[in-house]
Design a protein around this motif. Sequence first.
Motif, PDB file in Angstrom:
ATOM      1  N   ARG B  79      38.509  44.808  38.659  1.00 34.06           N
ATOM      2  CA  ARG B  79      39.862  44.951  39.193  1.00 34.06           C
ATOM      3  C   ARG B  79      39.990  44.192  40.503  1.00 34.06           C
ATOM      4  O   ARG B  79      39.153  44.330  41.377  1.00 34.06           O
ATOM      5  N   ASN B  81      42.454  44.097  43.502  1.00 32.17           N
ATOM      6  CA  ASN B  81      43.510  44.965  44.048  1.00 32.17           C
ATOM      7  C   ASN B  81      44.373  44.253  45.083  1.00 32.17           C
ATOM      8  O   ASN B  81      43.847  43.734  46.072  1.00 32.17           O
ATOM      9  N   PHE B  83      48.810  44.383  46.562  1.00 31.08           N
ATOM     10  CA  PHE B  83      50.174  44.853  46.350  1.00 31.08           C
ATOM     11  C   PHE B  83      51.121  43.671  46.216  1.00 31.08           C
ATOM     12  O   PHE B  83      51.136  42.790  47.059  1.00 31.08           O
ATOM     13  N   ALA B  90      49.420  47.192  40.635  1.00 29.94           N
ATOM     14  CA  ALA B  90      48.890  46.848  41.966  1.00 29.94           C
ATOM     15  C   ALA B  90      47.420  46.430  41.876  1.00 29.94           C
ATOM     16  O   ALA B  90      46.696  46.466  42.859  1.00 29.94           O
ATOM     17  N   TYR B  91      46.969  46.122  40.693  1.00 29.18           N
ATOM     18  CA  TYR B  91      45.696  45.420  40.549  1.00 29.18           C
ATOM     19  C   TYR B  91      45.777  44.557  39.303  1.00 29.18           C
ATOM     20  O   TYR B  91      46.525  44.863  38.366  1.00 29.18           O
ATOM     21  N   ASP B 269      41.672  41.103  51.305  1.00 25.89           N
ATOM     22  CA  ASP B 269      40.445  41.692  50.784  1.00 25.89           C
ATOM     23  C   ASP B 269      40.840  42.352  49.462  1.00 25.89           C
ATOM     24  O   ASP B 269      41.554  43.347  49.444  1.00 25.89           O
ATOM     25  N   ARG B 271      39.132  43.946  47.284  1.00 30.68           N
ATOM     26  CA  ARG B 271      38.408  45.178  46.932  1.00 30.68           C
ATOM     27  C   ARG B 271      38.061  45.220  45.424  1.00 30.68           C
ATOM     28  O   ARG B 271      38.338  46.175  44.720  1.00 30.68           O
ATOM     29  N   TYR B 272      37.466  44.151  44.970  1.00 32.94           N
ATOM     30  CA  TYR B 272      37.044  44.084  43.568  1.00 32.94           C
ATOM     31  C   TYR B 272      36.066  45.213  43.230  1.00 32.94           C
ATOM     32  O   TYR B 272      35.193  45.535  44.028  1.00 32.94           O
ATOM     33  N   PHE B 273      36.205  45.786  42.063  1.00 33.18           N
ATOM     34  CA  PHE B 273      35.161  46.679  41.542  1.00 33.18           C
ATOM     35  C   PHE B 273      35.285  46.714  40.023  1.00 33.18           C
ATOM     36  O   PHE B 273      36.319  46.336  39.477  1.00 33.18           O
TER      37      PHE B 273
END
Lengths: 485, 477
Positions: B79, B81, B83, B90-91, B269, B271-273
Motif C-alpha cells: 500500500r 498511502n 491523501f 487514500a492508498y 512519505d 508509508r508503504y507496507f
Amino acid sequence: MELFDLAALELGAKIRAREIGVEEAVRACLARMEEKEPQVHAFIRVTREQALRRAREVQRGIDEGVYTGPLAGVPMAVKDLISTRDVETTCASRMLEHYVPVFDATVMQKLQEAGAVCLGKTNMDEFAMGSTTESSYFGVTHNPWNLSRVPGGSSGGSAAAVAAREVFYALGSDTGGSIRQPASFCGVTGLKPTYGAVSRYGLLAYASSLDQIGPLAIDARDAAAVTRVIMGRDALDATSVDAPLPGMPEGDALSGLRVGVPEDYFGEGLDEQVRERVMGAARELQARGAQLVPVRMPELAYAIPAYYVLACAEASSNLSRYDGVKYGYRPKHFEDLHDLYLRSRSEGFGPEVKRRIMLGAFALSSGYYGAYYNKALQVKALIKRAFDRCFEQADLLITPAAPTTAYPLGSNTDDPIKMYLGDIYTVSVNMAGLPGLCFPCGFDEQGLPVGAQLIGPAFSEERLLRAAHAYQLHTPYHRQHPGEE
Amino acid sequence: MATYEMVIGLEVHVELATRTKIFCGCTTRFGGAPNTHTCPICTGMPGTLPVVNRKVIEFAIATGLATNCEITRRNKFDRKNYFYPDLPKAYQISQLYLPICRNGHVDIETAAGRKAVGIHEIHMEEDAGKLMHDPWLDQTMVDYNRCGVPLLEIVSEPDMRSAEEVIAYLTRLRQTLQYLGVSDCKMQEGSLRADVNLSVRPAGSSKLGTRTEMKNLNSFKAIARAIAGEYRRQVELIEDGKPVLQQTRRWDDNKDTSFAMRSKEDAQDYRYFPEPDLPPMEISDAWIEQIQARQPEMADARAARYQRDFGLTAYDARLLTEEKPVADLFEATVEGCGRPRETAGWIMGEMMARMKEKQPEQLMLEPQALARIVTLVAEGKLNRQSAREVFFYAFDGGTDVDGYVAAHGLQTVADDSAYETVIADVLERCAADVRAYREGNAKVFGFLVGQTMKALGGKADPKKVNALLRRKLGEAT
C-alpha cells in the motif's frame, strides 16, 4: 420454560415446531429492549420496523419450507461495523453517523439465507478501538450484570445484548480480543474463528490482517450453529479460505484430549479469583476425561507492544479513506482541500482513534519502519512458532480471557496503556491467526462473570466448541443471566 | 565551454487492456458518463476488499517475458498511502518490495547504433480517478471511472543518452506492448504515459548529476521537446554556477517550458507496507511456461514472415510491422485481395503520407475496402488516378467501394469501340507527333497516351490504352 431462558437453538426448534411465531419472538425481544435498553444501552440503533417486516417474511419462509435451518426466525443483532444495506453502519463514530451502506456484508447475506431476523446494530468502541465500549460516539454501554461496570469491548454492545437476553445471539468482531474479552465480562460464549474462516467483506476494517467476525452466543452449541452459517470461502475476500465446517458439539466425553495450561498466562497481574475460576474450568475438563499438560509460552511478554504496532499501522491506512470527500462527516465550512481533510478528521474521529492513527502512521513512517513495523512482524512470526510448539504437546490451551472481571466505568479512560495491557491474553491469538473461544466459568465474589479462553490450532473450531460444550453440560453458568431487575 | 551529456531514465505507465478492473468486476472501457464505471470496491466504500484480476498478472508476466525480465515467483502487493480526492481509499495498491518483473532489457537501434536499454523493474498497480474543475461553478468534481484500471509501471535504467534514444525506446516498448495485446498504448487517452528522469553531467564523467522528473508529456514530440528544454535548462544552471534541484516538473508543451511542481524536501512519505487484504501469490513455472507458449508473434517475426511469404524487402517489411494496427491492416487486406505487393504499396504510400497527423490506432481504413480497391486496379476496372480518389473515401472510413465508384462514375471505360474511336481521333489530330514517333522519337508515345487518357475523361484503363495505341501505330506503318 420462560422464553428468555431458552438458547437460540432451542428457540429455533420451537419456532419450527410452530410453538412460537417469529413475530411473537421478535415482539418479545423488542419489549425486552424497551425495558433493558434505558439502563444497558447495548444498541446504537434498533431497527424495529424492518425487524417486524422481516419477521413476517421469515415466518412465511419457514411455513413454505424456504428456511429450514436451526436459526431460522431467531432474533439477533450485529455489531455496528458490519455493513447492512440501507441501515446506518456507524462504527460508533461521528465520522460515519449518517453513513448508509449500499451493500450487505457477506455474513449478513449468509445469515439472511439462514432466516435470521436482525433487530439492530450494537454499540462498540469507536472503530473497534478499545476494550470497554466507552469510546463510542453514541454513549457508553453498561454491563447488564452490574450497570456501573463496563461490558468490555470493543464488541461490548453485542455481548451486553446477549447477556441481557435482548437478542439470542449477536455478531461481533475480534481484532485483539474484541469478542472474547466482552464475552468474559458479560458471561456469554464468544468465538473468534481462525483468520480466513469467515469472510471480512463488509466488515469495516480496523486491522485487516487481524480482524475476524464471530458470534457472541448463549452457549457453545449456539456459537457453533452461527459459525456454521457464516463460515466459508468468499470470492469477495481473497484472504478467506475453504475449510470444513465445524460439526455441532455433542456429548461430554473429552477422553484423549490434551489441554495445555500455559503458566505464562497465569502469572503476575492476573486477578486471584479469575485464576481460581479458570483453573476450576480446567479441572472440569479433566473430569470429563481431558489430560492437563503444563506448557510454556514466554513470548507472551512481547505480544502487546507488537500487536499495537501492527494493528495501529494497518488502522492508520484503513481509516485514511474517512477524509470527508465522499461520505461521512464533513464540516460545514472549510478553506481548501487541506482544511477539509484536517477538520473532517479532527472533528469526526474521537481521541482513541486519533491516538492509534498517529501511532500507526509513525510506526510506518520512513526511518522508523524497520524499528517498529518490521520488528513487530518478527514478533508475530515468533508468537506463531511459540503456539506451534505448544500444540505439539497439547490439542488446545486453556487460559483466562482477561486479567480481571468487568471493572467500573471510567476507570481506564485516562490511562490507555493500562487498558492496552488488559488485552494480554487475547492479542497473541489474532497475531497467530488462531481460533479462540471464551466461555463463562463462574462468578467472582462481586457476582461478575469470569470467562475462560480456549485456544486451538488453525481450524480447530470444532475441538474448542466440543470442549466448551462438554463443560457446559455439567455447569450452570452459561444459563444464568441477570434476569429482571 | 564544456560539453555535457544527458542521462535519461524513463518511468512508463501503461493501462492494461483487460476487460475488467484490477480488483473488481467494473469495465475498463474509456469514457462513459462520470462515475458510471464504478462499484463499491473501486470507489473504496468502507468494508470492501480487493480481489486480484488474474489477467493482470498474466499481462504483467507476458510483458516481462517480452522484455527479457526475471519473473518474481512470490508476489506481494503493497500500500502506498497518500491523501488526494481522486484516490478514494487514500492508498494506492501497488508493488514496492517485490515487483513482478526485474532486470530486463529492450533493444533499440538509432543512428548511434544498436544498444540495450535496461528495465529496472515492472510492477502492477491501480490507476486513480480524475478531478475536473468547473471554473464556472468554482467546484471540483471527481470521476472515479478510471479508478482501479490496471496499470503497469515500467521503470528503465538510466541508460539513454539522447532524445532519439528515448523515442526509439518508447517506440520499441509500445510496439512490444501492442503486439502482446496487453495495452492499446493510446497516449491521447492516457493509456501510455511517460515520465522522464533527466540529469546532465560533463561528457566523460561517470558521476551522475542531480536529476529532475518531468511529467505531463502527452506525445512523443512533446517528450523530445521536453528533453531538449530540460537539457538546456540544466546546462544553463550549471554554466551559471547554480545548483540543479531535485524536483518534479510539469511540462507545458504550448509554452515549450516546464514548471517546478514539488521538490525533494516536500516529497511525501508514502508509508508503504504490505497489503494485508491480498495474500502473497506464488507464480509457478507451469504458469510462466503457459504464458510463454501463448506469446503472440512479435514485430520482428512478422517482418521476417512478410519477407519470406510475400517477397517484400526487409525495409518494407519492417515499415509495415512497426505499428501493430498497420500490420494488422496489411494482413487483413492481403487476405481479402491476395496481392501483398500492391497492398504494401498503398499502405506505405498513400496511407502513410496521410497518417502524419494521425495515430495509427485512430485508423479508420477498413481492410475490405482497401482490398477491393487493390482488386479493381489489378483488374483494370479502376485506373490509378481514380483509385486515389476512392482511397481517400476509404481512408475516411468509407466501406462501399463499388457504390462509390459507380456513384462517381469512376470505373474505367470498358467498351473497346470507345477506345478505337478516341484513338483514331487522337492519331488524326496529332498527325505530326505520329510522324515523329514513327521516325524513332519514342518519347512521343507518352504524349499520345496522355492525349488519349484525357480524351477519355481520365477514366481509361492505361494498360488498354497502351496496347491499343501500340497496335494502331504499328498497323499504320
